[in-house]
Design an enzyme around this catalytic site. Structure first.
Site, PDB file in Angstrom:
ATOM      1  N   TRP A  29      -9.374   2.253  12.436  1.00 31.61           N
ATOM      2  CA  TRP A  29      -8.334   1.393  11.884  1.00 31.61           C
ATOM      3  C   TRP A  29      -7.578   0.687  13.021  1.00 31.61           C
ATOM      4  O   TRP A  29      -7.094  -0.425  12.853  1.00 31.61           O
ATOM      5  CB  TRP A  29      -7.395   2.257  11.030  1.00 31.61           C
ATOM      6  N   GLN A  85      -6.651  -0.256  -2.835  1.00 36.38           N
ATOM      7  CA  GLN A  85      -5.839   0.799  -2.220  1.00 36.38           C
ATOM      8  C   GLN A  85      -4.882   1.426  -3.236  1.00 36.38           C
ATOM      9  O   GLN A  85      -4.113   0.722  -3.895  1.00 36.38           O
ATOM     10  CB  GLN A  85      -5.025   0.259  -1.038  1.00 36.38           C
ATOM     11  N   ARG A 107     -14.251   4.974  10.485  1.00 39.25           N
ATOM     12  CA  ARG A 107     -14.207   3.715  11.219  1.00 39.25           C
ATOM     13  C   ARG A 107     -12.809   3.549  11.804  1.00 39.25           C
ATOM     14  O   ARG A 107     -11.827   4.093  11.277  1.00 39.25           O
ATOM     15  CB  ARG A 107     -14.571   2.536  10.317  1.00 39.25           C
ATOM     16  N   THR A 155       0.824  -1.213   0.000  1.00 35.08           N
ATOM     17  CA  THR A 155       0.000   0.000   0.000  1.00 35.08           C
ATOM     18  C   THR A 155       0.855   1.259   0.000  1.00 35.08           C
ATOM     19  O   THR A 155       0.602   2.197  -0.767  1.00 35.08           O
ATOM     20  CB  THR A 155      -0.936   0.009   1.224  1.00 35.08           C
ATOM     21  N   GLN A 169      -9.940   4.677  -2.939  1.00 35.92           N
ATOM     22  CA  GLN A 169      -9.646   4.071  -1.639  1.00 35.92           C
ATOM     23  C   GLN A 169      -8.244   4.494  -1.196  1.00 35.92           C
ATOM     24  O   GLN A 169      -7.288   4.400  -1.968  1.00 35.92           O
ATOM     25  CB  GLN A 169      -9.733   2.547  -1.711  1.00 35.92           C
TER      26      GLN A 169
END
Length: 421
Positions: free
Chosen positions: A329, A215, A327, A185, A237
């Protein structure tokens, strides 16, 4: 009134005011009038005699009107619109010349695709800068308008670098690396920044891999004391990775779908536009995925005076795609939205668990004085770690001044910011 006095002191410090005897006299008179008014109002807390109350309120209004009467329209407008700005320096550029307005700093190197600069690519300029510069003084690279398909890494030893473009969607750094094609990523980032004190002005950072490639980072920043001003970050994303350290974003545009502002930095995003795009079928949009991993960490994301809305290129219809403020991580994830315009339908729950393993009592998620059709908190999640703040005093801990100690380093960039809530 206290903020008005701060504004007056700020105006008095301006060279053009100091050189204008009449303007200086007006401002000094106003300072004294407001000092008297504030003293009168403070006395009301200890003396509640009705006559005194009427008298002091009367004097306060007289002083206020006297100050306005003797001020010109520009001054009145400045007071009306004023939020305490710690700095008002601007960066301008013209024909390859970059100037930090009150410091006269000229570009060290110029990048231009039409051959009018020192280099055709940003990568070349940074490589030369690494070898050419002496010491740790500010080093300015001006990147003229154009689309630069590059992957750029600004190394840790390259500190105090300023990258100045011609504006959002004029100077664009772009690529399409992504994890679907086998990369880690972090290695998908179009631009990685590690050197301390990095500043970017007027640049679009873009990853065009699209939602199908999962990603795909536009910008990854681990730069401590970094500032991004009037920049754009475009992706789907994982668009913007604020990985670590202290970071400040002002008047930026951020586009994405899933976890598109993520990392574990101490970051404040001020006066930004957050654009929600259309995700893949079956996906929900999650704006933030903050990664604080222990209670003692001072990291988190603060989104202040910003707007969350649908991206112009979005094809989704309100209600067909669920959108969440964030949210966690990591277990101690911390995100606060303050005085934002949530002009998009946020799922009533507001916040989403991360793969079902959220430590609901460890996260810190908060909302304060937001507005818009997504701001109703009555149906929000009931996690112990969720808070609806009710006073400025509660919210002030997340100001630039307190959360980032921003007054000690942001003014050095010469760029504007609000230091309080």
């Amino acid at each position: 009134m206290s903020k008005t006095r701060e504004a007056l002191k700020h105006l008095l410090a301006m060279p053009r005011i100091m050189n204008d005897a009449r303007a200086k006299m007006i401002l000094l008179d106003c300072l004294e009038l407001y000092a008297n008014a504030i003293n009168h109002l403070r006395n009301l807390t200890s003396r509640m005699n009705q006559n005194d109350v009427r008298k002091w309120f009367g004097v306060t209004m007289v002083n206020h009107q006297a100050c306005l009467k003797h001020s010109n329209k520009l001054f009145v407008d400045m007071l009306h619109e004023y939020k305490p700005l710690a700095s008002t320096l601007s960066i301008t550029h013209n024909h390859g010349f970059v100037r930090l307005a009150e410091e006269g700093t000229q570009a060290n190197l110029v990048v231009a695709q039409d051959g009018s600069g020192d280099f055709y690519t940003i990568t070349e300029a940074i490589e030369v800068a690494e070898n050419q510069r002496n010491g740790t003084d500010i080093f300015v690279i001006y990147v003229k308008a154009g689309i630069y398909k590059e992957n750029i890494v600004i190394k840790r030893f390259m500190i105090n670098l300023i990258l100045v473009g011609d504006g959002i969607d004029a100077t664009v750094i772009t690529n399409d690396k992504n994890i679907y094609d086998g990369l880690l990523t972090s290695n998908t980032a179009t631009v990685q920044v590690w050197g301390q004190g990095f500043v970017a002005v007027g640049i679009t950072f873009e990853n065009t891999a699209g939602p199908e490639k999962q990603q795909a980072i536009a910008l990854l920043s681990g730069s401590d004391l970094s500032v991004f001003y009037k920049c754009s970050f475009k992706g789907y994303q994982d668009t913007l990775c604020l990985l670590e350290n202290r970071q400040f974003l002002r008047e930026c545009d951020i586009y994405g779908t899933v976890d598109f502002i993520f990392g574990d930095a101490s970051a404040v995003l001020q006066n930004c536009n957050i654009y929600v795009r259309t995700p893949l079928p079956g996906q929900e949009n999650t704006i933030t995925a903050q990664g604080r991993n222990n209670l003692g960490s001072n990291t988190g994301f603060v989104i202040q005076d910003s707007r969350v809305t649908m991206a112009p290129d979005s094809t989704q219809t309100d209600g067909l795609v669920m959108t969440f403020l964030g949210r966690p991580w990591r277990d101690y994830s911390r995100v606060v939205y303050i005085k934002c315009d949530l002009d998009v339908v946020i799922d009533p729950a507001g916040w989403l668990p991360y793969r079902g393993n959220t430590a609901f009592d460890r996260v810190y998620y908060a909302e304060y004085m937001n507005k818009g059709k997504g701001s109703n908190t009555s149906g929000r999640i009931t996690w112990p770690g969720y808070h609806v703040l009710t006073t400025d005093e509660e919210a002030e801990q997340f100001s630039v001044r307190m959360f980032l100690s921003g007054e000690s380093w942001i003014p050095k960039t010469g760029l504007p910011f609000y230091y309080d809530i």
